[in-house]
Design a protein around this motif. Structure first.
Motif, PDB file in Angstrom:
ATOM      1  N   MET A   1       0.797  -1.153   0.033  1.00 49.60           N
ATOM      2  CA  MET A   1       0.110   0.329   0.421  1.00 49.60           C
ATOM      3  C   MET A   1       0.712   1.299   0.328  1.00 49.60           C
ATOM      4  SD  MET A   1      -3.797  -0.617   2.397  1.00 49.60           S
ATOM      5  CE  MET A   1      -2.192  -0.541   4.299  1.00 49.60           C
ATOM      6  N   ALA A   2       1.728   1.100   0.407  1.00 50.44           N
ATOM      7  CA  ALA A   2       2.652   2.193   0.780  1.00 50.44           C
ATOM      8  C   ALA A   2       2.952   3.133  -0.392  1.00 50.44           C
ATOM      9  CB  ALA A   2       4.294   2.170   1.256  1.00 50.44           C
ATOM     10  N   PRO A   3       4.101   2.029  -1.847  1.00 48.17           N
ATOM     11  CA  PRO A   3       3.951   2.793  -2.821  1.00 48.17           C
ATOM     12  C   PRO A   3       2.714   3.007  -3.494  1.00 48.17           C
ATOM     13  CG  PRO A   3       4.920   0.351  -3.235  1.00 48.17           C
ATOM     14  CD  PRO A   3       4.338   1.184  -1.403  1.00 48.17           C
ATOM     15  N   PHE A   4       1.623   2.453  -3.496  1.00 48.50           N
ATOM     16  CA  PHE A   4       0.279   2.539  -3.954  1.00 48.50           C
ATOM     17  C   PHE A   4      -0.200   4.327  -3.149  1.00 48.50           C
ATOM     18  CE2 PHE A   4      -4.295   2.897  -3.532  1.00 48.50           C
ATOM     19  CZ  PHE A   4      -5.289   2.806  -4.372  1.00 48.50           C
ATOM     20  N   PHE A   5      -0.378   4.728  -2.360  1.00 53.12           N
ATOM     21  CA  PHE A   5      -0.269   5.588  -1.563  1.00 53.12           C
ATOM     22  C   PHE A   5       0.530   6.657  -2.058  1.00 53.12           C
ATOM     23  CE2 PHE A   5      -3.289   2.926   1.462  1.00 53.12           C
ATOM     24  CZ  PHE A   5      -4.381   3.345   0.767  1.00 53.12           C
ATOM     25  N   LEU A   6       1.240   6.603  -2.129  1.00 48.76           N
ATOM     26  CA  LEU A   6       2.910   7.313  -1.966  1.00 48.76           C
ATOM     27  C   LEU A   6       2.696   8.349  -3.400  1.00 48.76           C
ATOM     28  CD1 LEU A   6       4.502   9.290  -0.953  1.00 48.76           C
ATOM     29  CD2 LEU A   6       6.607   7.055  -1.802  1.00 48.76           C
ATOM     30  N   VAL A   7       2.841   6.761  -4.947  1.00 49.22           N
ATOM     31  CA  VAL A   7       2.448   7.576  -6.355  1.00 49.22           C
ATOM     32  C   VAL A   7       0.593   8.493  -6.043  1.00 49.22           C
ATOM     33  CG1 VAL A   7       1.859   6.679  -8.419  1.00 49.22           C
ATOM     34  CG2 VAL A   7       4.094   5.952  -6.629  1.00 49.22           C
ATOM     35  N   TRP A   8      -0.054   8.253  -6.129  1.00 45.34           N
ATOM     36  CA  TRP A   8      -1.413   8.459  -5.877  1.00 45.34           C
ATOM     37  C   TRP A   8      -1.440   9.933  -5.592  1.00 45.34           C
ATOM     38  CZ3 TRP A   8      -3.831   8.098  -9.640  1.00 45.34           C
ATOM     39  CH2 TRP A   8      -4.124   7.144 -10.520  1.00 45.34           C
ATOM     40  N   ALA A   9      -0.775   9.968  -4.348  1.00 44.15           N
ATOM     41  CA  ALA A   9      -0.464  11.339  -3.113  1.00 44.15           C
ATOM     42  C   ALA A   9       0.215  12.454  -4.203  1.00 44.15           C
ATOM     43  CB  ALA A   9       0.482  10.977  -2.081  1.00 44.15           C
ATOM     44  N   ILE A  10       1.275  11.915  -4.596  1.00 43.86           N
ATOM     45  CA  ILE A  10       2.334  13.496  -5.056  1.00 43.86           C
ATOM     46  C   ILE A  10       1.973  13.304  -7.047  1.00 43.86           C
ATOM     47  CG2 ILE A  10       4.720  13.188  -6.630  1.00 43.86           C
ATOM     48  CD1 ILE A  10       5.528  11.199  -3.899  1.00 43.86           C
ATOM     49  N   TYR A  11       1.070  12.735  -6.858  1.00 46.18           N
ATOM     50  CA  TYR A  11       0.619  12.937  -8.874  1.00 46.18           C
ATOM     51  C   TYR A  11      -0.866  13.573  -8.023  1.00 46.18           C
ATOM     52  CZ  TYR A  11      -2.384  13.178 -11.951  1.00 46.18           C
ATOM     53  OH  TYR A  11      -3.327  13.481 -13.291  1.00 46.18           O
ATOM     54  N   PHE A  12      -1.310  13.520  -7.177  1.00 48.69           N
ATOM     55  CA  PHE A  12      -2.874  14.345  -7.194  1.00 48.69           C
ATOM     56  C   PHE A  12      -1.830  15.909  -6.674  1.00 48.69           C
ATOM     57  CE2 PHE A  12      -5.817  10.213  -6.678  1.00 48.69           C
ATOM     58  CZ  PHE A  12      -6.276  10.918  -8.278  1.00 48.69           C
ATOM     59  N   PHE A  13      -1.202  16.185  -6.007  1.00 55.78           N
ATOM     60  CA  PHE A  13      -0.688  16.891  -5.333  1.00 55.78           C
ATOM     61  C   PHE A  13       0.118  17.800  -6.518  1.00 55.78           C
ATOM     62  CE2 PHE A  13       2.602  19.531  -4.042  1.00 55.78           C
ATOM     63  CZ  PHE A  13       2.478  20.166  -2.601  1.00 55.78           C
ATOM     64  N   LEU A  14       0.406  17.828  -7.040  1.00 52.68           N
ATOM     65  CA  LEU A  14       1.033  18.190  -8.427  1.00 52.68           C
ATOM     66  C   LEU A  14       0.036  18.450  -9.185  1.00 52.68           C
ATOM     67  CD1 LEU A  14       4.445  16.572  -9.208  1.00 52.68           C
ATOM     68  CD2 LEU A  14       4.307  17.959  -7.989  1.00 52.68           C
ATOM     69  N   ALA A  15      -0.481  17.469  -9.946  1.00 52.90           N
ATOM     70  CA  ALA A  15      -1.992  18.307 -10.496  1.00 52.90           C
ATOM     71  C   ALA A  15      -2.510  19.276 -10.425  1.00 52.90           C
ATOM     72  CB  ALA A  15      -2.894  16.290 -10.838  1.00 52.90           C
ATOM     73  N   ALA A  16      -2.917  19.047  -8.756  1.00 49.80           N
ATOM     74  CA  ALA A  16      -3.650  20.386  -7.764  1.00 49.80           C
ATOM     75  C   ALA A  16      -2.909  22.116  -8.167  1.00 49.80           C
ATOM     76  CB  ALA A  16      -3.729  19.858  -6.126  1.00 49.80           C
ATOM     77  N   LEU A  17      -1.765  21.497  -7.736  1.00 52.00           N
ATOM     78  CA  LEU A  17      -0.684  22.682  -8.557  1.00 52.00           C
ATOM     79  C   LEU A  17      -0.941  23.020  -9.736  1.00 52.00           C
ATOM     80  CD1 LEU A  17       2.716  21.577  -6.030  1.00 52.00           C
ATOM     81  CD2 LEU A  17       0.907  23.146  -5.413  1.00 52.00           C
ATOM     82  N   ARG A  18      -0.848  22.908 -10.344  1.00 53.93           N
ATOM     83  CA  ARG A  18      -0.742  23.072 -11.663  1.00 53.93           C
ATOM     84  C   ARG A  18      -2.018  23.671 -11.801  1.00 53.93           C
ATOM     85  NH1 ARG A  18      -3.518  19.910 -15.761  1.00 53.93           N
ATOM     86  NH2 ARG A  18      -2.771  18.053 -14.697  1.00 53.93           N
ATOM     87  N   LYS A  19      -3.343  22.781 -11.995  1.00 53.15           N
ATOM     88  CA  LYS A  19      -3.898  23.695 -11.752  1.00 53.15           C
ATOM     89  C   LYS A  19      -4.199  24.668 -11.292  1.00 53.15           C
ATOM     90  CE  LYS A  19      -7.088  20.063 -13.329  1.00 53.15           C
ATOM     91  NZ  LYS A  19      -8.071  20.137 -15.092  1.00 53.15           N
ATOM     92  N   LEU A  20      -4.119  26.025 -10.374  1.00 49.51           N
ATOM     93  CA  LEU A  20      -3.640  26.526  -9.195  1.00 49.51           C
ATOM     94  C   LEU A  20      -2.964  27.558  -9.874  1.00 49.51           C
ATOM     95  CD1 LEU A  20      -3.781  25.639  -5.631  1.00 49.51           C
ATOM     96  CD2 LEU A  20      -4.886  26.323  -6.387  1.00 49.51           C
ATOM     97  N   LYS A  21      -1.838  26.780 -11.427  1.00 50.87           N
ATOM     98  CA  LYS A  21      -1.445  28.190 -11.808  1.00 50.87           C
ATOM     99  C   LYS A  21      -1.882  28.151 -12.588  1.00 50.87           C
ATOM    100  CE  LYS A  21       3.539  26.826 -10.721  1.00 50.87           C
ATOM    101  NZ  LYS A  21       4.884  25.571 -11.423  1.00 50.87           N
ATOM    102  N   GLU A  22      -2.625  27.464 -13.964  1.00 48.37           N
ATOM    103  CA  GLU A  22      -3.756  27.160 -14.129  1.00 48.37           C
ATOM    104  C   GLU A  22      -4.642  28.345 -14.419  1.00 48.37           C
ATOM    105  OE1 GLU A  22      -5.353  23.562 -15.908  1.00 48.37           O
ATOM    106  OE2 GLU A  22      -2.976  23.169 -16.464  1.00 48.37           O
ATOM    107  N   GLN A  23      -5.083  28.828 -12.612  1.00 48.98           N
ATOM    108  CA  GLN A  23      -5.966  30.208 -12.905  1.00 48.98           C
ATOM    109  C   GLN A  23      -5.865  31.100 -12.500  1.00 48.98           C
ATOM    110  OE1 GLN A  23      -7.581  28.129  -9.224  1.00 48.98           O
ATOM    111  NE2 GLN A  23      -8.950  26.838 -10.651  1.00 48.98           N
TER     112      GLN A  23
END
Length: 160
Positions: free
Chosen positions: A138-160
């Motif tokens: 579960m550790a790599p699963f949660f780590l990979v998805w958490a980092i992805y969603f964090f970076l995707a959220a940051l990108r969306k904030l920059k686009e606004q």
């Protein structure tokens, strides 16, 4: 690379990941390791008592999420077999391959995402831990998805 080609490559990689994690999961590896058996006992106990714990003190103590997921799989399939305990690990492993694609694509490019997903899909240790019912997968699963969603959220904030 076209979207259709990317999808076909990614789908092929996920098929490879699924095959390597699910092929003969009922017989390989044979039996259960002691830690897997204790997880299974806790999952069966949770089903029998309807008491899904957040922490299981047996076996030096473990957080309960993985055992509770295993209990749901045991209930859904209605079979007390080792492969049912291992199925959540295999599914988490396959979803981690998908997550590494999205993460590497977010960080670098589609090509790097596909290569990363392929390398993880065929990585011996990731396959090994995806085929046994240890909660460590579960550790790599949660780590990979958490980092992805964090970076995707940051990108969306920059686009606004």
């Amino acid at each position: 690379m076209t979207t259709r080609k990317t999808f076909l490559f990614l789908f092929s990689i996920l098929i490879i990941a699924g095959f390597l994690r699910l092929y003969h999961i009922t017989t390989v590896p044979p039996g259960l390791y002691p830690d897997e058996a204790m997880n299974g006992n806790n999952a069966l106990q949770a089903l029998d008592t309807d008491n899904f714990k957040t922490f299981y003190p047996e076996n030096n103590g473990r957080e309960g999420l993985f055992m509770n997921i295993q209990a749901l799989f045991l209930k859904f399939f209605g079979v007390n077999e080792p492969w049912v305990l291992r199925l959540p690990s295999a599914i988490l492993g396959i979803l981690t391959v998908l997550g590494i694609y999205f993460l590497a694509k977010e960080l670098f490019s589609v090509r790097v995402g596909l290569l990363s997903a392929f390398f993880l899909a065929t990585n011996f240790w990731h396959i090994n831990f995806s085929r046994i019912s240890f909660r460590a997968i579960m550790a790599p699963f949660f780590l990979v998805w958490a980092i992805y969603f964090f970076l995707a959220a940051l990108r969306k904030l920059k686009e606004q």
